[in-house]
Scaffold this motif. Structure first.
Motif, PDB file in Angstrom:
ATOM      1  N   VAL A   1       4.062 -16.921   0.523  1.00  0.00           N
ATOM      2  CA  VAL A   1       3.532 -15.752  -0.194  1.00  0.00           C
ATOM      3  C   VAL A   1       3.232 -14.667   0.836  1.00  0.00           C
ATOM      4  O   VAL A   1       2.397 -14.855   1.723  1.00  0.00           O
ATOM      5  N   GLY A   2       3.934 -13.547   0.744  1.00  0.00           N
ATOM      6  CA  GLY A   2       3.723 -12.434   1.669  1.00  0.00           C
ATOM      7  C   GLY A   2       3.089 -11.278   0.929  1.00  0.00           C
ATOM      8  O   GLY A   2       3.378 -11.041  -0.237  1.00  0.00           O
ATOM      9  N   ARG A   3       2.198 -10.566   1.618  1.00  0.00           N
ATOM     10  CA  ARG A   3       1.521  -9.460   0.952  1.00  0.00           C
ATOM     11  C   ARG A   3       1.546  -8.221   1.824  1.00  0.00           C
ATOM     12  O   ARG A   3       1.225  -8.275   3.001  1.00  0.00           O
ATOM     13  N   LYS A   4       1.892  -7.119   1.191  1.00  0.00           N
ATOM     14  CA  LYS A   4       1.877  -5.858   1.909  1.00  0.00           C
ATOM     15  C   LYS A   4       0.645  -5.072   1.506  1.00  0.00           C
ATOM     16  O   LYS A   4       0.430  -4.798   0.339  1.00  0.00           O
ATOM     17  N   PHE A   5      -0.149  -4.707   2.508  1.00  0.00           N
ATOM     18  CA  PHE A   5      -1.331  -3.896   2.239  1.00  0.00           C
ATOM     19  C   PHE A   5      -0.967  -2.426   2.341  1.00  0.00           C
ATOM     20  O   PHE A   5       0.069  -2.071   2.899  1.00  0.00           O
ATOM     21  N   GLN A   6      -1.840  -1.568   1.797  1.00  0.00           N
ATOM     22  CA  GLN A   6      -1.538  -0.133   1.803  1.00  0.00           C
ATOM     23  C   GLN A   6      -1.494   0.435   3.214  1.00  0.00           C
ATOM     24  O   GLN A   6      -0.649   1.247   3.527  1.00  0.00           O
TER      25      GLN A   6
ATOM     26  N   HIS B   1       4.976   8.252   8.007  1.00  0.00           N
ATOM     27  CA  HIS B   1       4.203   7.333   7.162  1.00  0.00           C
ATOM     28  C   HIS B   1       5.124   6.398   6.379  1.00  0.00           C
ATOM     29  O   HIS B   1       4.916   5.178   6.353  1.00  0.00           O
ATOM     30  N   GLY B   2       6.159   6.981   5.790  1.00  0.00           N
ATOM     31  CA  GLY B   2       7.088   6.174   4.999  1.00  0.00           C
ATOM     32  C   GLY B   2       7.810   5.145   5.857  1.00  0.00           C
ATOM     33  O   GLY B   2       7.927   3.973   5.476  1.00  0.00           O
ATOM     34  N   GLN B   3       8.269   5.579   7.041  1.00  0.00           N
ATOM     35  CA  GLN B   3       8.986   4.645   7.932  1.00  0.00           C
ATOM     36  C   GLN B   3       8.095   3.491   8.382  1.00  0.00           C
ATOM     37  O   GLN B   3       8.556   2.360   8.498  1.00  0.00           O
ATOM     38  N   LYS B   4       6.812   3.789   8.612  1.00  0.00           N
ATOM     39  CA  LYS B   4       5.886   2.704   8.983  1.00  0.00           C
ATOM     40  C   LYS B   4       5.758   1.694   7.846  1.00  0.00           C
ATOM     41  O   LYS B   4       5.669   0.486   8.074  1.00  0.00           O
ATOM     42  N   GLN B   5       5.730   2.222   6.628  1.00  0.00           N
ATOM     43  CA  GLN B   5       5.630   1.314   5.473  1.00  0.00           C
ATOM     44  C   GLN B   5       6.875   0.430   5.393  1.00  0.00           C
ATOM     45  O   GLN B   5       6.785  -0.758   5.081  1.00  0.00           O
ATOM     46  N   TRP B   6       8.042   1.018   5.670  1.00  0.00           N
ATOM     47  CA  TRP B   6       9.282   0.228   5.611  1.00  0.00           C
ATOM     48  C   TRP B   6       9.297  -0.826   6.708  1.00  0.00           C
ATOM     49  O   TRP B   6       9.740  -1.950   6.496  1.00  0.00           O
ATOM     50  N   LEU B   7       8.804  -0.417   7.892  1.00  0.00           N
ATOM     51  CA  LEU B   7       8.747  -1.386   8.995  1.00  0.00           C
ATOM     52  C   LEU B   7       7.855  -2.560   8.601  1.00  0.00           C
ATOM     53  O   LEU B   7       8.190  -3.720   8.842  1.00  0.00           O
TER      54      LEU B   7
ATOM     55  N   LEU C   1       6.868 -11.771  -2.643  1.00  0.00           N
ATOM     56  CA  LEU C   1       6.339 -10.621  -1.915  1.00  0.00           C
ATOM     57  C   LEU C   1       5.466  -9.811  -2.875  1.00  0.00           C
ATOM     58  O   LEU C   1       5.919  -9.432  -3.952  1.00  0.00           O
ATOM     59  N   LEU C   2       4.214  -9.575  -2.476  1.00  0.00           N
ATOM     60  CA  LEU C   2       3.275  -8.808  -3.294  1.00  0.00           C
ATOM     61  C   LEU C   2       3.066  -7.453  -2.628  1.00  0.00           C
ATOM     62  O   LEU C   2       2.733  -7.392  -1.439  1.00  0.00           O
ATOM     63  N   VAL C   3       3.261  -6.384  -3.383  1.00  0.00           N
ATOM     64  CA  VAL C   3       3.190  -5.045  -2.805  1.00  0.00           C
ATOM     65  C   VAL C   3       2.274  -4.179  -3.668  1.00  0.00           C
ATOM     66  O   VAL C   3       2.539  -3.963  -4.844  1.00  0.00           O
ATOM     67  N   ASP C   4       1.185  -3.685  -3.065  1.00  0.00           N
ATOM     68  CA  ASP C   4       0.176  -2.926  -3.809  1.00  0.00           C
ATOM     69  C   ASP C   4       0.326  -1.430  -3.523  1.00  0.00           C
ATOM     70  O   ASP C   4       0.079  -0.989  -2.413  1.00  0.00           O
ATOM     71  N   GLU C   5       0.727  -0.674  -4.515  1.00  0.00           N
ATOM     72  CA  GLU C   5       0.864   0.786  -4.450  1.00  0.00           C
ATOM     73  C   GLU C   5       1.649   1.284  -3.237  1.00  0.00           C
ATOM     74  O   GLU C   5       1.142   2.062  -2.425  1.00  0.00           O
ATOM     75  N   PRO C   6       2.910   0.857  -3.117  1.00  0.00           N
ATOM     76  CA  PRO C   6       3.701   1.229  -1.941  1.00  0.00           C
ATOM     77  C   PRO C   6       4.034   2.716  -1.859  1.00  0.00           C
ATOM     78  O   PRO C   6       4.252   3.231  -0.767  1.00  0.00           O
ATOM     79  N   ALA C   7       4.081   3.410  -2.980  1.00  0.00           N
ATOM     80  CA  ALA C   7       4.546   4.799  -2.969  1.00  0.00           C
ATOM     81  C   ALA C   7       3.458   5.793  -2.597  1.00  0.00           C
ATOM     82  O   ALA C   7       3.742   6.965  -2.350  1.00  0.00           O
ATOM     83  N   ALA C   8       2.211   5.319  -2.518  1.00  0.00           N
ATOM     84  CA  ALA C   8       1.100   6.232  -2.226  1.00  0.00           C
ATOM     85  C   ALA C   8       1.355   6.987  -0.921  1.00  0.00           C
ATOM     86  O   ALA C   8       1.683   6.387   0.098  1.00  0.00           O
ATOM     87  N   GLY C   9       1.220   8.301  -0.958  1.00  0.00           N
ATOM     88  CA  GLY C   9       1.363   9.125   0.238  1.00  0.00           C
ATOM     89  C   GLY C   9       2.784   9.368   0.688  1.00  0.00           C
ATOM     90  O   GLY C   9       3.011   9.960   1.745  1.00  0.00           O
ATOM     91  N   MET C  10       3.763   8.916  -0.094  1.00  0.00           N
ATOM     92  CA  MET C  10       5.169   9.097   0.304  1.00  0.00           C
ATOM     93  C   MET C  10       5.785  10.331  -0.345  1.00  0.00           C
ATOM     94  O   MET C  10       5.400  10.734  -1.439  1.00  0.00           O
ATOM     95  N   THR C  11       6.781  10.887   0.345  1.00  0.00           N
ATOM     96  CA  THR C  11       7.556  11.981  -0.235  1.00  0.00           C
ATOM     97  C   THR C  11       8.484  11.386  -1.301  1.00  0.00           C
ATOM     98  O   THR C  11       8.748  10.184  -1.301  1.00  0.00           O
TER      99      THR C  11
END
Ligand SMILES: Nc1ncnc2c1ncn2[C@@H]1O[C@H](COP(=O)(O)OP(=O)(O)O)[C@@H](O)[C@H]1O
Ligand SMILES: [Mg+2]
Length: 246
Positions: free
Chosen positions: A83-88, A150-156, A169-179
């Motif tokens: 179980v992987g989780r991505k934080f904001q 910011h977006g590239q860091k999220q992708w990394l 994979l759990l992803v919480d609000e990935p689009a926040a702050g992105m263009t």
């Protein structure tokens, strides 16, 4: 099809307030699912329960072909279960290059002993290139992560999670702050990832959710209010009342 994760009848209270109320949820092994719902609906708490950060008062959380319970397991053990989780907030190492961050994530899978005697080998570099391609950072492998947008860091960060080959994979609000362009690229990465694993995305941006093109679960007051296609749930009058019509 047997489910990868099954949550049934789960409840959790914080100081007498029921944040999750008899929630049931299931996802298959290669499925994309979006979770939407108003602030305070329990979306993040749901992820906390699956990852073992919050222990529910009632209910069951079972995992994998053998339906093992995740409830007795530590957060670290649940992560090792896949179980992987991505934080904001991304947790990339800013002084390290994209390549170094991805290599580190790849090796963190292995035992400390294996890491100690590890030499960079072709197979790992190939895998890092493959991951960099998946997240659109192939041209940035040599760049310091701190210089990324910011977006590239999220992708990394997503790439570093994928390096550990999670089954969920759990992803919480990935689009926040992105263009808008970054959002579109993020959707593409997640859609690709969901071809070989389960992906759960919490997101408020309806355009983003539409592009995920998946089943949608609407949470409200800690329980499932509606579930189905985006068109199905967004025409549900209760969903309009509590979420969309605000
Ligand atoms: N650790 C906690 N202690 C007390 N209350 C909490 C805690 N975590 C979440 N809550 C409460 O539980 C409810 C659900 O929160 P959350 O899961 O963060 O909602 P969402 O992510 O859908 O916005 C909210 O009312 C929130 O204030
Ligand atoms: Mg939240």
């Amino acid at each position: 099809m047997s489910m990868l994760l099954e949550v049934s009848g789960v409840s959790v209270s914080f100081d007498g307030f029921k944040a999750i109320n008899n929630l049931s949820f299931a996802i298959g092994p290669a499925e994309m699912r979006a979770i939407i719902g108003p602030n305070g609906a329990g979306k993040t708490t749901f992820m906390d329960i699956v990852t073992g950060k919050t222990k529910p008062d009632e209910g069951r959380v079972t995992w994998g072909e053998r339906n093992v319970s995740l409830l007795g397991m530590s957060e670290a053990r649940i992560a090792r279960e896949g179980v992987g989780r991505k934080f904001q907030k991304p947790t990339v190492f800013e002084d390290q290059t994209v390549l170094e961050n991805l290599l580190m994530a790849l090796r963190s899978n292995r035992s400390p002993f294996a890491v100690m005697f590890y030499r960079s080998n072709r197979a790992d570099l190939d895998r890092v290139e493959e991951l960099a391609g998946e997240i659109g950072l192939l041209d940035s492998l040599g760049r310091k992560s701190g210089e990324l947008s910011h977006g590239q860091k999220q992708w990394l960060e997503i790439g570093m999670l994928l390096a550990q080959e999670p089954r969920l994979l759990l992803v919480d609000e990935p689009a926040a702050g992105m263009t808008p362009a970054e959002r579109e690229h993020t959707t593409a990465i997640l859609v690709e990832a969901a071809k070989t694993r389960a992906v759960v995305v919490v997101e408020h941006d309806m355009e983003f959710v539409r592009r995920l093109d998946c089943r949608v679960t609407v949470l409200h007051e800690g329980a499932v209010l509606a579930e189905g296609s985006l068109d199905h749930v967004t025409t549900n009058s209760q969903v309009i009342d509590v979420y969309l019509g605000r």
